[in-house]
Design a protein around this motif. Structure first.
Motif, PDB file in Angstrom:
ATOM      1  N   LEU A  83      59.828 -52.831  16.794  1.00  0.00           N
ATOM      2  CA  LEU A  83      59.340 -52.772  15.416  1.00  0.00           C
ATOM      3  C   LEU A  83      60.405 -52.481  14.310  1.00  0.00           C
ATOM      4  CD1 LEU A  83      56.377 -50.139  16.246  1.00  0.00           C
ATOM      5  CD2 LEU A  83      56.338 -52.519  15.523  1.00  0.00           C
ATOM      6  N   ILE A  84      61.521 -51.972  14.893  1.00  0.00           N
ATOM      7  CA  ILE A  84      62.558 -51.643  13.881  1.00  0.00           C
ATOM      8  C   ILE A  84      63.248 -53.069  13.654  1.00  0.00           C
ATOM      9  CG2 ILE A  84      65.041 -50.806  13.470  1.00  0.00           C
ATOM     10  CD1 ILE A  84      63.974 -48.211  14.971  1.00  0.00           C
ATOM     11  N   ARG A  85      63.309 -53.734  14.656  1.00  0.00           N
ATOM     12  CA  ARG A  85      63.969 -55.096  14.447  1.00  0.00           C
ATOM     13  C   ARG A  85      63.264 -55.804  13.459  1.00  0.00           C
ATOM     14  NH1 ARG A  85      65.437 -56.985  20.698  1.00  0.00           N
ATOM     15  NH2 ARG A  85      66.924 -55.619  21.070  1.00  0.00           N
ATOM     16  N   ALA A  86      61.899 -56.046  13.605  1.00  0.00           N
ATOM     17  CA  ALA A  86      60.806 -56.651  12.989  1.00  0.00           C
ATOM     18  C   ALA A  86      60.995 -56.386  11.425  1.00  0.00           C
ATOM     19  CB  ALA A  86      59.438 -56.546  13.637  1.00  0.00           C
ATOM     20  N   VAL A  87      60.710 -55.134  11.141  1.00  0.00           N
ATOM     21  CA  VAL A  87      60.778 -54.495   9.915  1.00  0.00           C
ATOM     22  C   VAL A  87      62.025 -54.876   9.260  1.00  0.00           C
ATOM     23  CG1 VAL A  87      60.660 -52.281   8.299  1.00  0.00           C
ATOM     24  CG2 VAL A  87      59.350 -52.823  10.223  1.00  0.00           C
ATOM     25  N   VAL A  88      63.493 -54.866   9.688  1.00  0.00           N
ATOM     26  CA  VAL A  88      64.476 -55.205   9.131  1.00  0.00           C
ATOM     27  C   VAL A  88      64.714 -56.512   8.861  1.00  0.00           C
ATOM     28  CG1 VAL A  88      66.840 -55.083   9.452  1.00  0.00           C
ATOM     29  CG2 VAL A  88      65.662 -52.913  10.253  1.00  0.00           C
ATOM     30  N   LEU A  89      64.370 -57.460   9.809  1.00  0.00           N
ATOM     31  CA  LEU A  89      64.097 -58.852   9.703  1.00  0.00           C
ATOM     32  C   LEU A  89      63.288 -59.338   8.562  1.00  0.00           C
ATOM     33  CD1 LEU A  89      65.280 -61.434  10.780  1.00  0.00           C
ATOM     34  CD2 LEU A  89      63.316 -61.489  12.298  1.00  0.00           C
ATOM     35  N   VAL A  90      62.041 -58.664   8.405  1.00  0.00           N
ATOM     36  CA  VAL A  90      61.201 -59.014   6.933  1.00  0.00           C
ATOM     37  C   VAL A  90      62.038 -58.641   5.863  1.00  0.00           C
ATOM     38  CG1 VAL A  90      59.149 -58.191   6.066  1.00  0.00           C
ATOM     39  CG2 VAL A  90      59.218 -58.747   8.266  1.00  0.00           C
ATOM     40  N   LEU A 139      74.045 -60.880  22.845  1.00  0.00           N
ATOM     41  CA  LEU A 139      73.247 -60.039  22.062  1.00  0.00           C
ATOM     42  C   LEU A 139      73.716 -60.303  20.705  1.00  0.00           C
ATOM     43  CD1 LEU A 139      70.950 -58.097  21.156  1.00  0.00           C
ATOM     44  CD2 LEU A 139      72.511 -56.214  21.697  1.00  0.00           C
ATOM     45  N   ALA A 140      75.081 -60.399  20.446  1.00  0.00           N
ATOM     46  CA  ALA A 140      75.585 -60.539  19.103  1.00  0.00           C
ATOM     47  C   ALA A 140      75.315 -61.859  18.828  1.00  0.00           C
ATOM     48  CB  ALA A 140      77.068 -60.276  19.157  1.00  0.00           C
ATOM     49  N   LEU A 141      75.463 -63.091  19.691  1.00  0.00           N
ATOM     50  CA  LEU A 141      75.048 -64.248  19.215  1.00  0.00           C
ATOM     51  C   LEU A 141      73.536 -64.451  18.968  1.00  0.00           C
ATOM     52  CD1 LEU A 141      77.128 -66.373  21.906  1.00  0.00           C
ATOM     53  CD2 LEU A 141      77.646 -66.206  19.525  1.00  0.00           C
ATOM     54  N   GLN A 142      72.699 -63.808  19.718  1.00  0.00           N
ATOM     55  CA  GLN A 142      71.201 -63.984  19.357  1.00  0.00           C
ATOM     56  C   GLN A 142      70.943 -63.288  18.023  1.00  0.00           C
ATOM     57  OE1 GLN A 142      69.790 -61.936  22.683  1.00  0.00           O
ATOM     58  NE2 GLN A 142      69.421 -63.740  24.006  1.00  0.00           N
ATOM     59  N   VAL A 143      71.663 -62.144  17.671  1.00  0.00           N
ATOM     60  CA  VAL A 143      71.222 -61.353  16.295  1.00  0.00           C
ATOM     61  C   VAL A 143      71.687 -62.608  15.279  1.00  0.00           C
ATOM     62  CG1 VAL A 143      71.622 -59.610  14.841  1.00  0.00           C
ATOM     63  CG2 VAL A 143      71.342 -59.157  17.391  1.00  0.00           C
ATOM     64  N   VAL A 177      78.104 -62.670  10.253  1.00  0.00           N
ATOM     65  CA  VAL A 177      79.533 -62.406  10.615  1.00  0.00           C
ATOM     66  C   VAL A 177      79.883 -60.885  10.145  1.00  0.00           C
ATOM     67  CG1 VAL A 177      81.948 -63.097  10.522  1.00  0.00           C
ATOM     68  CG2 VAL A 177      80.196 -65.021  10.637  1.00  0.00           C
ATOM     69  N   LEU A 178      79.688 -60.820   9.064  1.00  0.00           N
ATOM     70  CA  LEU A 178      79.879 -59.440   8.590  1.00  0.00           C
ATOM     71  C   LEU A 178      79.285 -58.214   9.062  1.00  0.00           C
ATOM     72  CD1 LEU A 178      81.537 -57.973   6.119  1.00  0.00           C
ATOM     73  CD2 LEU A 178      79.798 -58.344   4.671  1.00  0.00           C
ATOM     74  N   GLY A 179      77.775 -58.540   9.394  1.00  0.00           N
ATOM     75  CA  GLY A 179      76.951 -57.618  10.072  1.00  0.00           C
ATOM     76  C   GLY A 179      77.428 -57.230  11.435  1.00  0.00           C
ATOM     77  N   ILE A 213      70.292 -54.126  13.147  1.00  0.00           N
ATOM     78  CA  ILE A 213      69.426 -54.505  14.359  1.00  0.00           C
ATOM     79  C   ILE A 213      70.555 -54.701  15.691  1.00  0.00           C
ATOM     80  CG2 ILE A 213      68.582 -56.702  15.272  1.00  0.00           C
ATOM     81  CD1 ILE A 213      67.540 -57.507  12.648  1.00  0.00           C
ATOM     82  N   ALA A 214      71.677 -54.898  15.538  1.00  0.00           N
ATOM     83  CA  ALA A 214      72.682 -55.321  16.424  1.00  0.00           C
ATOM     84  C   ALA A 214      73.115 -53.727  17.144  1.00  0.00           C
ATOM     85  CB  ALA A 214      74.030 -55.648  16.146  1.00  0.00           C
ATOM     86  N   TYR A 215      73.261 -52.738  16.295  1.00  0.00           N
ATOM     87  CA  TYR A 215      73.812 -51.465  16.453  1.00  0.00           C
ATOM     88  C   TYR A 215      72.492 -50.607  17.252  1.00  0.00           C
ATOM     89  CZ  TYR A 215      74.929 -46.558  16.359  1.00  0.00           C
ATOM     90  OH  TYR A 215      75.400 -45.044  16.446  1.00  0.00           O
TER      91      TYR A 215
END
Length: 408
Positions: free
Chosen positions: A282-289, A374-378, A340-342, A37-39
């Motif tokens: 869409l990528i964010r949503a799918v990965v989050l799910v 952005l890092a804090l939000q993710v 943190v690791l991500g 998501i972050a990358y």
């Protein structure tokens, strides 16, 4: 952590330690999701910023110009009669904006406007010996125009100077004509001929622009185009480029000029940027799910595996709320460690892209970075997702009957 959560924290950590392999796998899974998501977010943001910089680096954010003459029928159609007619607009010389000198300070005073530059544009020919090339003549005031397109940063040879009888050429046009800095070139516009000395070669970032652009002083362009004291357009640079469309509508309604935003001039680019944004969402949503389902599945398995332990805790006096908070804490711990690791993995991926992915010229394709916000939000989304993913398993664990759980 509050003292009243000491029991829940101790039990949650012990449960996670007992299933080390499961815990490690789910933390790695969360980290991979956060990193993706972050990358991807940083990559798309950098790509869009680079695309906009290249596109808007050679044009204004908003342009005001005199409206075109409308071609109307010789007479109004009679009621009930359908006319089939074809009209062809006449070829007209460049038209000057009325009272543009008065309009200039009014535009500069607008809060959204960063810079304004008058321009005279005309088509013509550039001649050098036997070579003759069609050109787009651009007459500007150097200091004002530099604030629009950062012209000085685009100089590849010579010095940015526009004195009387001087001009700048696009680098491809100079190659086609066989001229260098210091040479003289003849300019012909509408039968008017003049000569200028080349002071600089510019690279506007677009090959076709470089092949036909000639930049001269505003007064010289006015004389060549037959517009003494005139200006064919006013170019505006805005403090926020995304305000261009709204401001264009406002200016077009306020004054009798055509106002064109960069979005209107680059409709296909805007569509591509919107498509990229939708794809990223869409990528964010799918990965989050996937992350939520992964955490939930591991905790459900943990509830099944720890039925006896949960029953013993309930028999010893642990309340349903305490059992619920144990599993919610497990989800929170997994989310925090994975976040943190991500984020660290995303920073490593961005560093690798910046240092190892190169273009044909050996330079990085474009610069990307992970903004702290952005890092804090993710990371916050990952932590909240960990807690939410633990809700269903936690409720299931809290509802276990102690006697049945011990006997199972």
């Amino acid at each position: 952590m509050p003292y009243w959560l000491a029991f829940e924290r101790q039990v949650a950590v012990r449960f996670l330690r007992e299933g080390r392999m499961q815990t490690l796998l789910i933390i790695v899974g969360v980290a991979a999701g956060v990193a993706v998501i972050a990358y991807i977010s940083a990559l798309i943001t950098g790509l869009q910023a680079n695309t906009l910089n290249k596109t808007l680096g050679a044009q204004a954010h908003l342009t005001l110009r005199a409206p075109d003459n409308a071609v109307v029928a010789a007479r109004a159609p009679e009621p009930g009669v359908q006319l089939l007619a074809q009209t062809q607009p006449r070829s007209e010389p460049p038209r000057s904006m009325a009272n543009w000198q008065t309009l200039l300070p009014l535009l500069e005073a607008l809060p959204d406007v960063a810079a304004v530059s008058p321009m005279v544009s005309a088509a013509g020919l550039a001649e050098r010996g036997a070579a003759s090339k069609s050109i787009a003549l651009v007459g500007v005031e150097l200091e004002r125009y530099d604030r629009i397109v950062q012209l000085r940063s685009k100089i590849v040879a010579g010095t940015a100077r526009l004195g009387p009888g001087e001009g700048m050429l696009g680098r491809e046009l100079a190659d086609d004509l066989g001229v260098r800095v210091g040479d003289r070139v003849a300019i012909v516009v509408g039968g008017v001929r003049d000569a200028l000395r080349v002071t600089a070669l510019v690279d506007l970032g677009v090959r076709e622009l470089n092949r036909r652009t000639v930049i001269v002083p505003l007064r010289a362009a006015q004389s060549l185009a037959g517009l003494p004291g005139g200006a064919t357009s006013l170019d505006l640079t805005l403090k926020d480029i995304w305000r261009a469309e709204a401001l264009a509508a406002d200016l077009g309604a306020r004054w009798p000029f055509e106002a064109e935003s960069w979005q209107q001039a680059n409709a296909q680019l805007v569509s591509a940027l919107n498509a990229q944004s939708v794809s990223t969402a869409l990528i964010r949503a799918v990965v989050l799910v996937v992350v939520v389902l992964g955490i939930a599945s591991v905790l459900v398995v943990s509830v099944v595996q720890k039925r006896r332990e949960i029953g013993i805790l309930r028999a010893m006096g642990a309340t349903q709320g305490q059992v619920l908070r144990v599993f919610l804490l497990q989800g929170a711990i997994v989310g925090v460690l994975g976040a943190v690791l991500g984020i660290a993995l995303a920073v490593a991926l961005i560093w690798a892209f910046t240092h190892f992915v190169r273009g044909s010229d050996g330079l990085p394709l474009f610069s990307i970075m992970l903004p702290p916000l952005l890092a804090l939000q993710v990371a916050a989304v990952a932590c909240v997702s960990g807690v939410l993913a633990a809700v269903a398993p936690a409720r299931r664990a809290a509802r276990l009957d102690p006697a049945q759980a011990i006997r199972s």
